[in-house]
Design a protein around this motif. Structure first.
Motif, mmCIF file in Angstrom:
data_model
loop_
_atom_site.group_PDB
_atom_site.id
_atom_site.type_symbol
_atom_site.label_atom_id
_atom_site.label_comp_id
_atom_site.label_asym_id
_atom_site.label_seq_id
_atom_site.Cartn_x
_atom_site.Cartn_y
_atom_site.Cartn_z
ATOM 1 N N UNK A 33 -2.996 6.530 4.898
ATOM 2 C CA UNK A 33 -2.273 6.631 3.628
ATOM 3 C C UNK A 33 -2.390 8.068 3.146
ATOM 4 N N UNK A 34 -1.263 8.720 2.985
ATOM 5 C CA UNK A 34 -1.244 10.153 2.685
ATOM 6 C C UNK A 34 -1.985 10.480 1.393
ATOM 7 N N UNK A 35 -1.847 9.656 0.362
ATOM 8 C CA UNK A 35 -2.441 9.963 -0.933
ATOM 9 C C UNK A 35 -3.898 9.514 -1.058
ATOM 10 N N UNK A 36 -4.383 8.784 -0.080
ATOM 11 C CA UNK A 36 -5.777 8.341 -0.131
ATOM 12 C C UNK A 36 -6.711 9.505 0.172
ATOM 13 N N UNK A 81 -5.392 -1.473 -9.808
ATOM 14 C CA UNK A 81 -4.484 -0.414 -9.347
ATOM 15 C C UNK A 81 -3.675 -0.913 -8.155
ATOM 16 N N UNK A 82 -2.373 -0.708 -8.225
ATOM 17 C CA UNK A 82 -1.490 -1.228 -7.172
ATOM 18 C C UNK A 82 -0.741 -0.117 -6.436
ATOM 19 N N UNK A 83 -0.900 1.139 -6.861
ATOM 20 C CA UNK A 83 -0.289 2.266 -6.161
ATOM 21 C C UNK A 83 -1.264 3.440 -6.147
ATOM 22 N N UNK A 84 -1.181 4.239 -5.089
ATOM 23 C CA UNK A 84 -2.036 5.421 -5.025
ATOM 24 C C UNK A 84 -1.557 6.516 -5.968
ATOM 25 N N UNK A 85 -0.274 6.493 -6.322
ATOM 26 C CA UNK A 85 0.239 7.505 -7.240
ATOM 27 C C UNK A 85 -0.457 7.433 -8.597
ATOM 28 N N UNK A 86 -0.832 6.227 -9.028
ATOM 29 C CA UNK A 86 -1.452 6.060 -10.344
ATOM 30 C C UNK A 86 -2.910 5.608 -10.262
ATOM 31 N N UNK A 87 -3.469 5.554 -9.066
ATOM 32 C CA UNK A 87 -4.838 5.066 -8.899
ATOM 33 C C UNK A 87 -5.824 5.999 -9.588
ATOM 34 N N UNK A 88 -6.898 5.426 -10.128
ATOM 35 C CA UNK A 88 -7.889 6.206 -10.859
ATOM 36 C C UNK A 88 -9.284 5.796 -10.392
#
Length: 279
Positions: free
Chosen positions: A142-145, A233-240
Motif C-alpha cells: 500500500x503506497x500510503x502505508x 479509519x477506513x482509508x489511508x488518506x485520512x488515517x491517523x
C-alpha cells in the motif's frame, strides 16, 4: 580487546579517517547523570557501565572534518544528532588518521538520543497466532502505508487471534503507545462484510520460556489499552495515529507487544509506535 575500537570505530586504522569529540569530565558526568535513569538495569553497576557506554559511543564520526567544514550538528555512527559549538573547543589535535576536538560542552537532546520506536505491521519477526489451517495473514503493498506495506490477519480462526511484535532496546520509564490501523476491507479481506465491527487491543507480553513460537512460553498478557479499540479509519488518506495507553518499562530491555483481536474477526496494522516520556 577494546570494545569501542571493535564495536564503534577502529581509531587505530590508518586506512580510515575519523573525527573524535573528547568532552571534559564535567560534561561527560552531566551527560551520564542525564541518561542514567533511562539506561537502568537490575544491577546498579551494570547500569552505570551501560550508561557510560551509551554516552561515549556517539562521539566518533567518519572522515576528517575540518573546523571550517564543521556543521552545527553532527550525525553519530548510530544516527544520533550531536550538537557542535566551535566556542566550546578547548583544544584541537591532528592525528595521523583524523582530528580530535576537546570540548567543554556537548548537550545531547534527550529526544534525539532516545527517540520514538516504531515497528511495522509487516515486520518479519512478528509471531502470528491462529488456529485457521494455513492462515498466516497477508502483507499488502500500500503506497500510503508506513514503509509501503501493512499487515492483516483475516478470519484467524482463533478466539481470539493475536500477533506478537518485538521492540528492541526500550529504555526505562513511561511510554505512550500508538498505532495506525486501517479497515479498508469491510472487516474481512477474503469475504468482505460491512456489518463486521473490527476491534483489537494492545498488550504487553513477557517471554518466560526459551521458545517464542510456543504459546506456553509466554506470561499472561498485560493490557496497555484498557479495552478493545474499534478500528474506525477506513482509508489511508485520512488515517491517523490512535492513542492506545501508556505503560511503564521497568528496565532497559527488549519488549514484546501483542495485538489481540476479537472473536474470529480480522486484525490489521500499519505500525505500532512507542513514544518515551521525559518528565
Amino acid at each position: 580487546s577494546n570494545k569501542f575500537l571493535v564495536e564503534v570505530r577502529d581509531l587505530m586504522d590508518e586506512d580510515s579517517l575519523s573525527t573524535i569529540l573528547l568532552v571534559d569530565d564535567p560534561v561527560f558526568e552531566a551527560e551520564f547523570a542525564k541518561y542514567r535513569p533511562y539506561f537502568k538495569l537490575s544491577d546498579s553497576l551494570e547500569s552505570d557501565e551501560l550508561t557510560r557506554w551509551m554516552v561515549a559511543q556517539d562521539f566518533a564520526f567518519r572522515g576528517k572534518i575540518k573546523l571550517e567544514d564543521m556543521p552545527d550538528t553532527l550525525i553519530s555512527l548510530y544516527g544520533i544528532k550531536i550538537p557542535f559549538d566551535p566556542a566550546s573547543i578547548q583544544k584541537t589535535y591532528e592525528a595521523s588518521n583524523g582530528l580530535v576536538y576537546v570540548m567543554s560542552a556537548c548537550d545531547v537532546v534527550l529526544g534525539e538520543k532516545i527517540p520514538p520506536t516504531i515497528v511495522q505491521g509487516e515486520d518479519t519477526t512478528a509471531i502470528v497466532h491462529t488456529s485457521a489451517s494455513g492462515q498466516t495473514g497477508f502483507t499488502r503493498p500500500i503506497e500510503l502505508a508506513s514503509g509501503g506495506y501493512d499487515f492483516l490477519l483475516d478470519y484467524h480462526g482463533a478466539n481470539p487471534g493475536h500477533i506478537k511484535y518485538h521492540m528492541s532496546n526500550l529504555v526505562a520509564g513511561f511510554y505512550d503507545f500508538y498505532w495506525v490501523a486501517v479497515n479498508d476491507f469491510d472487516g474481512s479481506y477474503r469475504t468482505p462484510d460491512p456489518t463486521l465491527i473490527l476491534e483489537q487491543q494492545l498488550e504487553f507480553v513477557k517471554l518466560i520460556g526459551n521458545n517464542p513460537e510456543n504459546e506456553d512460553h509466554w506470561d499472561k498478557p498485560t493490557p496497555i489499552s484498557p479495552e478493545m479499540i474499534q478500528v474506525v479509519d477506513s482509508t489511508y488518506e485520512s488515517a491517523r495515529e490512535v492513542y492506545l495507553g501508556n505503560y511503564y518499562i521497568l528496565n532497559y530491555q527488549d519488549v514484546w507487544l501483542q495485538v489481540t483481536g476479537t472473536g474470529r474477526n480480522s486484525i490489521c496494522l500499519d505500525y505500532l509506535k512507542a513514544v518515551p516520556r521525559f518528565e
